[in-house]
Design an enzyme around this catalytic site. Structure first.
Site, PDB file in Angstrom:
ATOM      1  NE  ARG A  13      -6.203   1.610  -2.192  1.00 31.11           N
ATOM      2  CZ  ARG A  13      -5.812   1.766  -3.457  1.00 31.11           C
ATOM      3  NH1 ARG A  13      -5.635   2.964  -3.942  1.00 31.11           N
ATOM      4  NH2 ARG A  13      -5.617   0.712  -4.229  1.00 31.11           N
TER       5      ARG A  13
ATOM      6  CG  HIS B  28      -2.176  -0.901   0.750  1.00 29.36           C
ATOM      7  ND1 HIS B  28      -2.245  -2.234   1.080  1.00 29.36           N
ATOM      8  CD2 HIS B  28      -3.263  -0.648  -0.018  1.00 29.36           C
ATOM      9  CE1 HIS B  28      -3.339  -2.753   0.552  1.00 29.36           C
ATOM     10  NE2 HIS B  28      -3.983  -1.809  -0.111  1.00 29.36           N
TER      11      HIS B  28
ATOM     12  CB  CYS C 195     -10.727   0.454  -8.664  1.00 31.55           C
ATOM     13  SG  CYS C 195     -11.098  -0.780  -7.418  1.00 31.55           S
TER      14      CYS C 195
ATOM     15  NE  ARG D  92     -11.035  -0.127  -0.128  1.00 36.58           N
ATOM     16  CZ  ARG D  92      -9.841  -0.477  -0.599  1.00 36.58           C
ATOM     17  NH1 ARG D  92      -9.758  -1.328  -1.611  1.00 36.58           N
ATOM     18  NH2 ARG D  92      -8.744   0.016  -0.074  1.00 36.58           N
TER      19      ARG D  92
HETATM   20  C1  PEP Z   1      -7.224  -3.982  -5.176  1.00 33.89           C
HETATM   21  O1  PEP Z   1      -7.063  -4.922  -4.397  1.00 33.89           O
HETATM   22  O2  PEP Z   1      -7.042  -4.067  -6.411  1.00 33.89           O
HETATM   23  C2  PEP Z   1      -7.644  -2.664  -4.668  1.00 33.89           C
HETATM   24  C3  PEP Z   1      -7.946  -1.691  -5.483  1.00 33.89           C
HETATM   25  O3  PEP Z   1      -7.665  -2.502  -3.329  1.00 33.89           O
HETATM   26  P1  PEP Z   1      -6.367  -2.277  -2.421  1.00 33.89           P
HETATM   27  O4  PEP Z   1      -5.180  -2.117  -3.317  1.00 33.89           O
HETATM   28  O5  PEP Z   1      -6.611  -1.064  -1.587  1.00 33.89           O
HETATM   29  O6  PEP Z   1      -6.318  -3.524  -1.609  1.00 33.89           O
HETATM   30 MG    MG Z   2      -7.877  -4.802  -2.395  1.00 33.10          MG
END
Ligand code: PEP
Ligand code: MG
Length: 763
Positions: free
Chosen positions: A472, A365, A677, A508
């Site tokens: 997020r 992340h 996404c 989300r």
């Molecule tokens: C994903 O998993 O592709 C997503 C968009 O969520 P995150 O990267 O925040 O887990």
């Molecule tokens: Mg994800």
């Protein structure tokens, strides 16, 4: 046996230089295996020759000067075959080559095992005997095990040594030292490193030169006194509840602190030029390693007491040290053993030129945040001697995932060209802001943004985003010291909803767990990505879920542009339960008099179970968005955050591409919105393939949006379909990428993806 292996490994790991580490290896192996000779040969990266680096048994003064050509002798045979060679009489083997002047002619039996790190042969570990006999299976297995354990330590010692030699001698030969990592966020940064570290973590403290040793010694003495006072206080506070045995522990602690040895060692390291925290780390880690090596299990346990004391002194030292933000007077390249989102939160954004994290990978992340902010980033640079890089000149290449320390002027000039080209390309992209995202033959796509920071709003609007496809919400949760209140959340969400109204904003619900930890709500699990994550946490804590939903709905009052998305859905019941809670919150908020409409509710498709139930899920929700980051992780069983398996993580793996295409096929006629996404949507190569599959909405970081728009505006839908057809029959992930690179070059859109100079600068 296990104890022996552990002891040797720990002793080698605690060595302060490569030569010391190698010397320990040959000494300990010869004694343990009772052989007459033990030697280590390392491959010279330039000449590929095998250099005899350390030996016990052969004539000593040749160490470092004797070498074997890449095709010469049994040692190179071990290296070439990358497997052990075990011979009763080495001299009879056709590949035998006598290393003149070593006295080797006396020895008959030979066992050589390769030292392999990340698939690369670093060198060969050899034992020899005068007696003519094969080494038995047990001996061979022991040497293989030891070599496998030592490989990464040797690799790090080599890298650290090269840096240390440079630090001392400033030799020209040590410019452009290169370390390989994983691309985290594209772009190049040229600048000076600043090492950041979490508080009171001994391992993470960098070395830093001091020009005021007396000041450092005074701070250390004060910190030591502070730690003593802590222990005395704790001992008297607990004295009523402890047995005399347990009380003794505190006395042991105090004795260790009162004993002058450790203090003198630390002060000596300071006098040798290190700052107090670095000196403390050096001394305490060495003592911890010594305790770890003890045979007696009681004494071994004491290692954790020593660590505890070290951390205590460190936390007192850190009370006085300037906070993270104040160390950034100039923009710098931020380096950390494991950079986290909350660490980034402490540094003013305009002071970050680039990021390097030793741990983590391109889909961690923190890398996603870096992309959102457009900061060049290298992740998983596991071999970087980061503790020595404070205030050092360096270049990071976020395209290829490389880090160069002490770059030469030639290297700087070459990368400066990349930076300049990047700037020109970005300016060109800005002219696209108000133009539609459509192919040359008129196929329309919608480009949305992924957000998390308030700063994202302005940037996204400036770059022509049509709405927010993924907000997020965990980001504002991460930068606090407690859960934000409903009121605080409402204000934060309102900024996003208002900033984009009337365009839709997809929020989300809290997606914590996995690699996203809240400092105040720790989730310690053996297997966090398969554990308590996303919707699983919030459905178990309805107070958090309901508070968040109410804040979102209230924030949308009068705007009516809110959509709510549920992460980590792996079964229908989770959706039904969440929907019912959302309906309940909506009714409550409405009854309170807010001007709100029931928001659309959708799910993320990011777990294989959801892919296989995508049709039934589509029948009960208003929209879906594919989270290709997690979907890739779960389909391929590759931890997205683990740099060791980062080579296996690819959203272009044929299995992922087939899953993505199946989702469209199943859902296309269900009459609900469908988007992607994950990071793949913001990768021009991914965007082309997703468009051809039938996805017409893509959500990505605002940094990537102009690039994706430029690429889509420069091809035909028919061309994209043809590209998809070609790659769907390819069976290797790498080959998919190679095919797409070629097709994009032929379509003349490769230039839009990365500055042309990156290829030539990256050696
Ligand atoms: C994903 O998993 O592709 C997503 C968009 O969520 P995150 O990267 O925040 O887990
Ligand atoms: Mg994800």
């Amino acid at each position: 046996m296990l104890n022996l292996l552990r002891r040797i490994t720990q002793e080698v790991a605690a060595a302060e230089s490569l030569s010391e580490a190698l010397d320990i290896i040959v000494r300990r192996v010869r004694r343990t295996m009772r052989t007459e000779v033990c030697s280590v040969y390392l491959v010279d990266p330039n000449s590929k020759e095998y250099l005899l680096m350390a030996t016990r048994g052969l004539t000593l003064d040749v160490a470092g000067s004797a070498s074997l050509k890449p095709n010469e002798g049994l040692v190179s045979l071990v290296g070439r075959r990358a497997e052990p060679v075990n011979l009763e009489d080495a001299q009879k083997h056709p590949d035998f080559h006598l290393l003149q002047g070593t006295g080797e002619e006396r020895y008959k039996s030979f066992l050589g095992v390769p030292i392999i790190h990340h698939r690369e042969v670093l060198g060969v570990l050899v034992v020899q005997h005068e007696e003519r006999r094969c080494f038995d299976e047990g001996e061979e297995a022991f040497l293989i095990t030891l070599s496998a354990q030592l490989a990464s330590i040797i690799f790090h010692a080599e890298a650290t040594d090269a840096m240390a030699v440079f630090n001392k001698s400033k030799e020209v030969a040590h410019t452009d030292l290169r370390y390989k990592g994983i691309p985290g966020s594209t772009g190049v940064a040229i600048g000076t490193g600043v090492v950041v570290y979490p508080p009171a973590d001994l391992n993470a403290i960098p070395d830093r030169a001091t020009d005021n040793p007396q000041h450092e010694i005074d701070s250390f003495r004060q910190a030591l006194e502070g730690a003593r006072a802590d222990i005395r206080k704790a001992s008297s506070r607990l004295s009523l509840h402890l047995s005399s045995d347990e009380k003794e522990l505190f006395d042991v602690y105090l004795k260790i602190l009162d004993d002058n040895t450790i203090a003198v060692e630390v002060e000596n390291k300071i006098k040798a030029g290190n700052w107090a925290q670095g000196a403390l780390r050096q001394v305490f880690l060495a003592h911890i390693a010594q305790f770890n090596m003890m045979d007696d299990s009681y004494l071994r346990e004491r290692a954790s007491d020593i660590r505890d004391l070290g951390c205590r002194i460190l936390s007192h030292l850190q009370e006085d040290s300037p906070n993270t933000a104040s160390r950034f007077s100039e923009p710098a390249i931020v380096i950390g053993e494991e950079l986290t989102a909350s660490m980034l939160g402490e540094i003013p954004l305009d002071k970050i030129k680039g990021l390097v994290s030793v741990m983590g990978s391109g889909n961690s992340h923190v890398a996603i945040l870096a992309r959102a902010m457009g900061i060049p980033t290298v992740m998983g640079a596991m071999d970087l001697p980061y503790a020595q890089l404070d205030k050092k000149s360096m270049i990071i290449d976020g395209y290829s995932g490389k880090v160069f320390t002490n770059p030469s002027q030639k290297m700087i000039d070459s990368y400066q060209q990349v930076v300049d080209e990047q700037k020109i390309l970005e300016e060109e992209f800005l002219t696209l802001k108000d133009l539609p995202c459509e192919t040359k033959d008129g196929h329309r796509m919608s480009l949305f943004v992924n957000t998390g920071l308030s700063a994202d709003i302005g940037l996204s609007l400036d770059r022509g985003a049509e709405g927010i496809g993924l907000y997020r919400t965990e980001v504002p949760f991460m930068v606090r010291e407690r859960f934000p209140t409903e009121k605080e959340q409402e204000q934060i969400y309102r900024q996003q909803l208002e900033g984009f109204a009337p365009a839709p904003v997809t929020m989300r619900t809290l997606d914590i767990g996995g690699d996203k930890a809240l400092p105040y709500f720790s989730i310690e699990e053996e297997n966090p990505f398969l554990g308590w994550r996303g919707i699983r946490v919030t459905l178990d804590h309805t107070e958090i879920f309901l508070g968040q939903i109410r804040a979102m709905i209230k924030a949308s009052s009068g705007l009516h542009n809110l959509k709510i998305m549920l992460p980590m859905i792996s079964n229908v019941a989770e959706v039904e339960e969440a929907q019912s809670l959302i309906r309940r919150s909506f009714m409550e908020v409405k009854e309170e008099g807010y001007d709100v409409v029931m928001p659309e509710v959708g799910v993320m498709i990011e777990v294989p179970a959801a892919v296989y139930q995508v049709k039934v899920l589509a029948s009960i929700v208003d929209f879906m968005s594919v989270g290709s980051n997690d979907l890739t992780q779960y389909l391929l069983a590759v931890d997205r955050n683990n740099s060791r398996v980062a080579d296996l993580y690819s959203s272009f793996h044929p299995a992922v591409l087939h899953a993505l295409r199946n989702i469209v096929a199943e859902v296309k006629h269900e009459g609900i919105g469908l988007s992607v996404c994950g990071e793949m949507a913001g990768d021009p190569m991914g965007a082309i393939l997703l468009m051809a599959m039938g996805y017409d909405t893509l959500s990505m970081s605002s940094t990537n949006l102009p690039k994706v728009k430029a690429v889509i505006r420069n091809i035909n839908a028919a061309q994209a379909n043809d590209m998809l057809d070609q790659v769907m029959s390819v069976v290797h992930a790498d080959a998919v990428i190679q095919t797409m690179t070629r097709l994009m070059r032929e379509a003349d859109i490769e230039r839009l993806v990365k500055p042309s100079n990156t290829n030539q600068s990256v050696h």
